[in-house]
Design a protein around this motif. Structure first.
Motif, PDB file in Angstrom:
ATOM      1  N   GLN A 215       0.843  -1.198   0.000  1.00 50.55           N
ATOM      2  CA  GLN A 215       0.000   0.000   0.000  1.00 50.55           C
ATOM      3  C   GLN A 215       0.881   1.251   0.000  1.00 50.55           C
ATOM      4  O   GLN A 215       1.925   1.305   0.673  1.00 50.55           O
ATOM      5  N   GLU A 216       0.445   2.246  -0.750  1.00 53.51           N
ATOM      6  CA  GLU A 216       1.151   3.528  -0.763  1.00 53.51           C
ATOM      7  C   GLU A 216       1.273   4.065   0.666  1.00 53.51           C
ATOM      8  O   GLU A 216       0.319   4.006   1.448  1.00 53.51           O
ATOM      9  N   GLY A 217       2.461   4.559   1.003  1.00 58.92           N
ATOM     10  CA  GLY A 217       2.679   5.112   2.335  1.00 58.92           C
ATOM     11  C   GLY A 217       3.234   4.115   3.335  1.00 58.92           C
ATOM     12  O   GLY A 217       3.800   4.514   4.360  1.00 58.92           O
ATOM     13  N   ARG A 218       3.085   2.811   3.031  1.00 61.42           N
ATOM     14  CA  ARG A 218       3.605   1.790   3.951  1.00 61.42           C
ATOM     15  C   ARG A 218       5.045   1.452   3.594  1.00 61.42           C
ATOM     16  O   ARG A 218       5.625   1.991   2.659  1.00 61.42           O
ATOM     17  N   ILE A 219       5.639   0.537   4.350  1.00 63.65           N
ATOM     18  CA  ILE A 219       7.017   0.129   4.100  1.00 63.65           C
ATOM     19  C   ILE A 219       7.064  -1.024   3.095  1.00 63.65           C
ATOM     20  O   ILE A 219       6.270  -1.956   3.174  1.00 63.65           O
ATOM     21  N   SER A 220       7.971  -0.924   2.139  1.00 65.48           N
ATOM     22  CA  SER A 220       8.246  -2.028   1.215  1.00 65.48           C
ATOM     23  C   SER A 220       9.553  -2.682   1.644  1.00 65.48           C
ATOM     24  O   SER A 220      10.541  -1.973   1.885  1.00 65.48           O
ATOM     25  N   ILE A 221       9.554  -4.005   1.745  1.00 64.49           N
ATOM     26  CA  ILE A 221      10.772  -4.732   2.115  1.00 64.49           C
ATOM     27  C   ILE A 221      11.049  -5.780   1.042  1.00 64.49           C
ATOM     28  O   ILE A 221      10.252  -6.683   0.819  1.00 64.49           O
ATOM     29  N   LEU A 222      12.176  -5.606   0.356  1.00 67.34           N
ATOM     30  CA  LEU A 222      12.577  -6.558  -0.679  1.00 67.34           C
ATOM     31  C   LEU A 222      13.780  -7.343  -0.164  1.00 67.34           C
ATOM     32  O   LEU A 222      14.717  -6.760   0.385  1.00 67.34           O
TER      33      LEU A 222
ATOM     34  N   ILE B 214       3.042  -0.711  -6.072  1.00 69.27           N
ATOM     35  CA  ILE B 214       2.571   0.159  -5.010  1.00 69.27           C
ATOM     36  C   ILE B 214       1.088   0.443  -5.277  1.00 69.27           C
ATOM     37  O   ILE B 214       0.734   1.010  -6.317  1.00 69.27           O
ATOM     38  N   LEU B 215       0.269   0.050  -4.335  1.00 72.86           N
ATOM     39  CA  LEU B 215      -1.185   0.156  -4.498  1.00 72.86           C
ATOM     40  C   LEU B 215      -1.700   1.473  -3.940  1.00 72.86           C
ATOM     41  O   LEU B 215      -1.229   1.920  -2.891  1.00 72.86           O
ATOM     42  N   PRO B 216      -2.647   2.122  -4.631  1.00 72.31           N
ATOM     43  CA  PRO B 216      -3.166   3.420  -4.148  1.00 72.31           C
ATOM     44  C   PRO B 216      -4.026   3.266  -2.910  1.00 72.31           C
ATOM     45  O   PRO B 216      -4.550   2.196  -2.631  1.00 72.31           O
TER      46      PRO B 216
END
Lengths: 110, 114
Positions: free
Chosen positions: A14-21, A108-110
């Protein structure tokens, strides 16, 4: 035999959240690790790197963590933005060459 | 400052035909690389060069030849194209072999062999 592994082909956040790759490697001789970002129909662009003697490197919204004992590194993007939607390649260097993982597609989802 | 450029952007070849892909960089970089990208395979190194007049094999060199006659140019040749060489080809350059090993990539050449 894959020396650099990205086990998640895709990830939605979700947009604004943390992305962990995440990324795993097998060769303990790698001395630098890099992350590249790639948009469709473009070449990869360098994002951030980390030396094997460090455990963290930060650049704005991007932080890379390295766990040498686990042979694992991760890229954190905080906060995630729509422009972060792309394919992310983990890479590791040894001698004169860089070895790339297969990539993770981040949505990234709106 | 154009960075890394690749010619052509697209090409369709018949099996057995030959062609040369041209990579040019204007950053005075010593090192240059050719990669191919296939679905689900990431970027695989074909050949690379650590300076003018030098070349070396990468991970998947078979069926390809390269030349680095001038520092700014790195040519990738396919002498007898095969359908297995259908791929997107990326050229990259870097200042040298020292860290942080950042490579600068061109926009890619999409090659289809029928």
């Amino acid at each position: 035999d894959q020396q650099v592994k990205q086990n998640s082909p895709s990830l939605s956040v979700q947009e604004g959240r943390i992305s962990i790759l995440n990324c795993d490697y097998t060769n303990s001789m790698f001395d630098y690790f890099l992350w590249y970002k790639k948009y469709p129909a473009e070449g990869p662009t360098f994002l951030i790197s980390i030396s094997s003697i460090k455990d963290k490197n930060e650049d704005g919204r991007f932080t890379v963590f390295l766990n040498k004992s686990a042979k694992h590194l991760s890229l954190h993007i905080v906060p995630s933005q729509p422009g972060d939607s792309a394919v992310y390649f983990c890479a590791a260097s040894a001698d004169d060459k860089i070895i790339f993982g297969k990539g993770t597609r981040l949505h990234i989802l709106p | 400052n154009a960075g890394v450029t690749q010619t052509p952007k697209f090409r369709v070849l018949k099996t057995g035909q030959s062609m040369t892909l041209l990579c040019a960089q204007d950053m005075n970089h010593e090192y240059m690389y050719w990669y191919r990208q296939d679905p689900g395979m990431g970027l695989r190194l074909i050949h690379y060069s650590v300076g003018e007049g030098t070349t070396a094999k990468g991970e998947v060199p078979d069926g390809y030849n390269v030349s680095r006659l001038k520092k700014q140019n790195f040519l990738l040749g396919l002498e007898s194209a095969a359908p297995s060489q259908t791929s997107v080809y990326f050229c990259a350059s870097s200042p040298g072999g020292g860290p942080p090993y950042e490579q600068y990539f061109g926009p890619g050449t999409r090659l289809t062999v029928t």
